[in-house]
Write an enzyme that holds these catalytic residues in place. Sequence first.
Site, PDB file in Angstrom:
ATOM      1  N   GLU A  67       0.555   3.716   1.662  1.00  0.00           N
ATOM      2  CA  GLU A  67       0.639   4.277   3.012  1.00  0.00           C
ATOM      3  C   GLU A  67       1.521   3.459   3.941  1.00  0.00           C
ATOM      4  OE1 GLU A  67      -0.233   7.108   3.317  1.00  0.00           O
ATOM      5  OE2 GLU A  67      -2.034   7.537   2.152  1.00  0.00           O
TER       6      GLU A  67
ATOM      7  N   HIS B 147      -9.011  12.664   4.089  1.00  0.00           N
ATOM      8  CA  HIS B 147      -8.555  11.333   3.697  1.00  0.00           C
ATOM      9  C   HIS B 147      -9.413  10.231   4.316  1.00  0.00           C
ATOM     10  CE1 HIS B 147      -4.780   8.851   2.524  1.00  0.00           C
ATOM     11  NE2 HIS B 147      -5.807   8.044   2.664  1.00  0.00           N
TER      12      HIS B 147
ATOM     13  N   HIS C 203      -6.269   1.409   8.840  1.00  0.00           N
ATOM     14  CA  HIS C 203      -6.524   2.675   8.131  1.00  0.00           C
ATOM     15  C   HIS C 203      -7.769   2.493   7.283  1.00  0.00           C
ATOM     16  CE1 HIS C 203      -5.402   5.063   4.263  1.00  0.00           C
ATOM     17  NE2 HIS C 203      -6.254   5.751   5.004  1.00  0.00           N
TER      18      HIS C 203
ATOM     19  N   THR D 191       0.843  -1.181   0.000  1.00  0.00           N
ATOM     20  CA  THR D 191       0.000   0.000   0.000  1.00  0.00           C
ATOM     21  C   THR D 191       0.885   1.240   0.000  1.00  0.00           C
ATOM     22  OG1 THR D 191      -1.521   1.331   1.355  1.00  0.00           O
ATOM     23  CG2 THR D 191      -0.138  -0.226   2.524  1.00  0.00           C
TER      24      THR D 191
ATOM     25  N   HIS E 253     -11.557   3.991   5.316  1.00  0.00           N
ATOM     26  CA  HIS E 253     -12.290   5.035   4.615  1.00  0.00           C
ATOM     27  C   HIS E 253     -13.770   4.885   4.965  1.00  0.00           C
ATOM     28  CE1 HIS E 253      -9.166   6.718   1.811  1.00  0.00           C
ATOM     29  NE2 HIS E 253      -8.544   5.681   2.340  1.00  0.00           N
TER      30      HIS E 253
END
Length: 205
Positions: free
Chosen positions: A91, A171, A110, A89, A112
């Site tokens: 990130e 984000h 993490h 990823t 969304h």
Amino acid sequence: MDNYNIFQNYDEILFKNECARGTRLLNIRGYSPSGESGDTSVRDLETGRVYVSGSPEWCFQKNLRDARGWERFITNTEEEIFVPWSEPTCEWYMHVAIYRKRPDIGAIVHTHGEWASVFAILRKDVPLDLIGEGKSGVIPCAPYADAGTNDVAELTADALVNSDTCIMGSHGGVAVGKTLDDAFAKVAWMEQACEKAYYALLNGR
């Protein structure tokens, strides 16, 4: 492929499969509605190795639900890369930065998720005195920085020094825990807190 079969003892296989399980859960639990965003990691506190969402480009992984343990990316807090054939990823720098500043944790999620994303869009802290649980303070919102950069990695890690949850400006959200299930429990709580706080603010509290 070089290093394809390294890190294959029982503990390492379990960590890889645990990270893959977390990656799948992002979509299954609705924290990545598209099935294409968000990531998880787990850390072996004995060896310091970090197992992160990732997949070789040639695997054509179309959805997070397709995640399999052997595809995981493996690094550590010094950013050594142990499986160069896996594409992590974007990130992964953020995961490593968080682990550097939080030596007590073993997992990161993490997301969304819908409600964390609302506060991310607003770039606002989540006021916890509004959620009816007798809490004070905030879920902090880290300042915006471009995805996948060292800036977003450090800003997010800073926001988590004194909190187990945070919002990433424009984000998404991040939660940390001792284990993956602990981190996912905090994700669920964060989503509820964001929803309650949003409606409270909407009604003029």
